[in-house]
Design a protein around this motif. Structure first.
Motif, PDB file in Angstrom:
ATOM      1  N   PRO A   1       0.817  -1.213   0.000  1.00 27.24           N
ATOM      2  CA  PRO A   1       0.000   0.000   0.000  1.00 27.24           C
ATOM      3  C   PRO A   1       0.852   1.266   0.000  1.00 27.24           C
ATOM      4  CG  PRO A   1      -0.031  -1.031   2.159  1.00 27.24           C
ATOM      5  CD  PRO A   1       0.721  -1.948   1.249  1.00 27.24           C
ATOM      6  N   GLU A   2       0.287   2.318  -0.525  1.00 30.38           N
ATOM      7  CA  GLU A   2       0.953   3.622  -0.535  1.00 30.38           C
ATOM      8  C   GLU A   2       0.944   4.221   0.874  1.00 30.38           C
ATOM      9  OE1 GLU A   2       2.306   5.325  -3.182  1.00 30.38           O
ATOM     10  OE2 GLU A   2       1.957   3.572  -4.450  1.00 30.38           O
ATOM     11  N   GLY A   3       1.993   4.919   1.204  1.00 30.39           N
ATOM     12  CA  GLY A   3       2.051   5.629   2.485  1.00 30.39           C
ATOM     13  C   GLY A   3       2.518   4.739   3.619  1.00 30.39           C
ATOM     14  N   ASP A   4       2.532   5.316   4.808  1.00 33.20           N
ATOM     15  CA  ASP A   4       3.034   4.629   5.996  1.00 33.20           C
ATOM     16  C   ASP A   4       1.930   4.061   6.884  1.00 33.20           C
ATOM     17  OD1 ASP A   4       5.674   5.194   5.319  1.00 33.20           O
ATOM     18  OD2 ASP A   4       5.651   7.101   6.401  1.00 33.20           O
ATOM     19  N   TRP A   5       0.693   4.123   6.435  1.00 38.48           N
ATOM     20  CA  TRP A   5      -0.409   3.742   7.310  1.00 38.48           C
ATOM     21  C   TRP A   5      -0.314   2.301   7.785  1.00 38.48           C
ATOM     22  CZ3 TRP A   5      -3.640  -0.240   6.280  1.00 38.48           C
ATOM     23  CH2 TRP A   5      -3.711  -0.690   4.958  1.00 38.48           C
ATOM     24  N   LEU A   6       0.162   1.391   6.945  1.00 33.52           N
ATOM     25  CA  LEU A   6       0.232  -0.016   7.349  1.00 33.52           C
ATOM     26  C   LEU A   6       1.269  -0.196   8.462  1.00 33.52           C
ATOM     27  CD1 LEU A   6      -0.780  -2.859   6.992  1.00 33.52           C
ATOM     28  CD2 LEU A   6       0.889  -3.165   5.175  1.00 33.52           C
ATOM     29  N   THR A   7       2.441   0.358   8.259  1.00 30.95           N
ATOM     30  CA  THR A   7       3.475   0.287   9.292  1.00 30.95           C
ATOM     31  C   THR A   7       2.988   0.947  10.577  1.00 30.95           C
ATOM     32  OG1 THR A   7       5.280   0.163   7.708  1.00 30.95           O
ATOM     33  CG2 THR A   7       5.818   1.029   9.872  1.00 30.95           C
ATOM     34  N   ASP A   8       2.378   2.102  10.452  1.00 28.99           N
ATOM     35  CA  ASP A   8       1.879   2.806  11.639  1.00 28.99           C
ATOM     36  C   ASP A   8       0.806   1.998  12.364  1.00 28.99           C
ATOM     37  OD1 ASP A   8       3.598   4.889  11.020  1.00 28.99           O
ATOM     38  OD2 ASP A   8       2.029   6.153  10.148  1.00 28.99           O
ATOM     39  N   SER A   9      -0.039   1.304  11.603  1.00 29.16           N
ATOM     40  CA  SER A   9      -1.130   0.549  12.227  1.00 29.16           C
ATOM     41  C   SER A   9      -0.624  -0.692  12.962  1.00 29.16           C
ATOM     42  CB  SER A   9      -2.177   0.157  11.186  1.00 29.16           C
ATOM     43  OG  SER A   9      -1.675  -0.819  10.298  1.00 29.16           O
ATOM     44  N   THR A  10       0.549  -1.198  12.584  1.00 33.71           N
ATOM     45  CA  THR A  10       1.084  -2.379  13.261  1.00 33.71           C
ATOM     46  C   THR A  10       1.838  -2.028  14.550  1.00 33.71           C
ATOM     47  OG1 THR A  10       3.181  -2.357  12.028  1.00 33.71           O
ATOM     48  CG2 THR A  10       1.343  -3.621  11.067  1.00 33.71           C
ATOM     49  N   ARG A  11       2.211  -0.768  14.724  1.00 31.03           N
ATOM     50  CA  ARG A  11       3.071  -0.377  15.842  1.00 31.03           C
ATOM     51  C   ARG A  11       2.538  -0.808  17.216  1.00 31.03           C
ATOM     52  NH1 ARG A  11       2.974   5.045  15.713  1.00 31.03           N
ATOM     53  NH2 ARG A  11       4.182   5.018  13.814  1.00 31.03           N
ATOM     54  N   PRO A  12       1.292  -0.526  17.574  1.00 32.27           N
ATOM     55  CA  PRO A  12       0.854  -0.940  18.919  1.00 32.27           C
ATOM     56  C   PRO A  12       0.824  -2.456  19.099  1.00 32.27           C
ATOM     57  CG  PRO A  12      -0.963   0.078  17.713  1.00 32.27           C
ATOM     58  CD  PRO A  12       0.265   0.241  16.871  1.00 32.27           C
ATOM     59  N   ILE A  13       0.535  -3.170  18.033  1.00 33.20           N
ATOM     60  CA  ILE A  13       0.508  -4.635  18.111  1.00 33.20           C
ATOM     61  C   ILE A  13       1.921  -5.167  18.307  1.00 33.20           C
ATOM     62  CG2 ILE A  13      -0.067  -6.736  16.821  1.00 33.20           C
ATOM     63  CD1 ILE A  13      -2.209  -4.888  15.369  1.00 33.20           C
ATOM     64  N   ILE A  14       2.851  -4.649  17.527  1.00 38.58           N
ATOM     65  CA  ILE A  14       4.244  -5.089  17.643  1.00 38.58           C
ATOM     66  C   ILE A  14       4.801  -4.740  19.013  1.00 38.58           C
ATOM     67  CG2 ILE A  14       6.585  -4.656  16.788  1.00 38.58           C
ATOM     68  CD1 ILE A  14       5.287  -4.448  13.943  1.00 38.58           C
ATOM     69  N   HIS A  15       4.497  -3.554  19.509  1.00 46.03           N
ATOM     70  CA  HIS A  15       5.014  -3.152  20.820  1.00 46.03           C
ATOM     71  C   HIS A  15       4.387  -3.948  21.969  1.00 46.03           C
ATOM     72  CE1 HIS A  15       6.791   0.759  19.173  1.00 46.03           C
ATOM     73  NE2 HIS A  15       7.784   0.019  19.626  1.00 46.03           N
ATOM     74  N   ALA A  16       3.293  -4.644  21.706  1.00 41.08           N
ATOM     75  CA  ALA A  16       2.675  -5.484  22.745  1.00 41.08           C
ATOM     76  C   ALA A  16       3.442  -6.789  22.945  1.00 41.08           C
ATOM     77  CB  ALA A  16       1.220  -5.770  22.386  1.00 41.08           C
ATOM     78  N   ILE A  17       4.340  -7.112  22.031  1.00 39.25           N
ATOM     79  CA  ILE A  17       5.152  -8.325  22.140  1.00 39.25           C
ATOM     80  C   ILE A  17       6.336  -8.039  23.046  1.00 39.25           C
ATOM     81  CG2 ILE A  17       6.519 -10.018  20.843  1.00 39.25           C
ATOM     82  CD1 ILE A  17       4.854  -9.159  18.339  1.00 39.25           C
ATOM     83  N   ALA A  18       6.645  -8.952  23.954  1.00 42.26           N
ATOM     84  CA  ALA A  18       7.800  -8.779  24.843  1.00 42.26           C
ATOM     85  C   ALA A  18       9.052  -8.546  23.993  1.00 42.26           C
ATOM     86  CB  ALA A  18       7.982 -10.007  25.727  1.00 42.26           C
ATOM     87  N   PRO A  19       9.914  -7.613  24.405  1.00 45.59           N
ATOM     88  CA  PRO A  19      11.077  -7.259  23.580  1.00 45.59           C
ATOM     89  C   PRO A  19      11.943  -8.442  23.154  1.00 45.59           C
ATOM     90  CG  PRO A  19      10.792  -5.626  25.281  1.00 45.59           C
ATOM     91  CD  PRO A  19       9.812  -6.727  25.574  1.00 45.59           C
ATOM     92  N   ARG A  20      12.286  -9.340  24.045  1.00 42.59           N
ATOM     93  CA  ARG A  20      13.134 -10.476  23.669  1.00 42.59           C
ATOM     94  C   ARG A  20      12.393 -11.384  22.690  1.00 42.59           C
ATOM     95  NH1 ARG A  20      18.206 -11.050  23.173  1.00 42.59           N
ATOM     96  NH2 ARG A  20      18.334  -9.751  25.031  1.00 42.59           N
TER      97      ARG A  20
END
Length: 151
Positions: free
Chosen positions: A75-94
């Protein structure tokens, strides 16, 4: 085995090993640290995992003999990456770091074997870019700078 028609394999291998070394030398606090104003170090690694996993989904489509459709395009733009951010950050760092490496290994193995005529650039409609190391390298450069800036 690297061949003249698959030069991306060497870059993928190099950047995947760089990813492994990067992850292995960081403790959990470093993985949880900010990489920039939006992402943690582990978050960026999770972002890499997302985009590599996208390639795996499309590789399965090749295995099933399915054609590309318009919705397969990035997709055009950053919306997909931006929309995944809270989900990805919910995963434990390690866990995010280990996932990034595990998916990178699987993705690199798959793109080394997929038919060249179903991947970019030979197939202009393909959503698969086999040079995965380029994306990894850009983000690893960013993460290295962020880690150095902390110390």
């Amino acid at each position: 085995m690297v061949t003249d028609d698959r030069p991306y394999i060497q870059v993928n291998d190099r950047e995947r090993e760089r990813l492994r070394e990067f992850i292995n030398r960081l403790d959990d606090d470093a993985l949880a640290a900010p990489a920039n104003e939006y992402w943690t170090v582990a978050g960026v690694l999770g972002h890499l995992a997302y985009w590599d996993n996208r390639v795996l989904v499309f590789a399965d489509k090749i295995d099933r003999g399915e054609p590309w459709v318009t919705s397969d395009a990035e997709p055009e733009g950053d919306w997909l990456t931006d929309s995944t951010r809270p989900i990805i950050h919910a995963i434990a760092p390690r866990a995010a770091a280990e996932l990034a490496l595990r998916i990178a290994e699987e993705t690199d193995a798959r793109v080394a074997e997929l038919p060249l005529d179903r991947m970019a650039p030979l197939d202009p409609d393909s959503p698969i870019y086999p040079a995965r190391g380029e994306h990894r390298g850009e983000h690893l450069d960013e993460l290295e700078r962020a880690i150095r800036g902390r110390g």
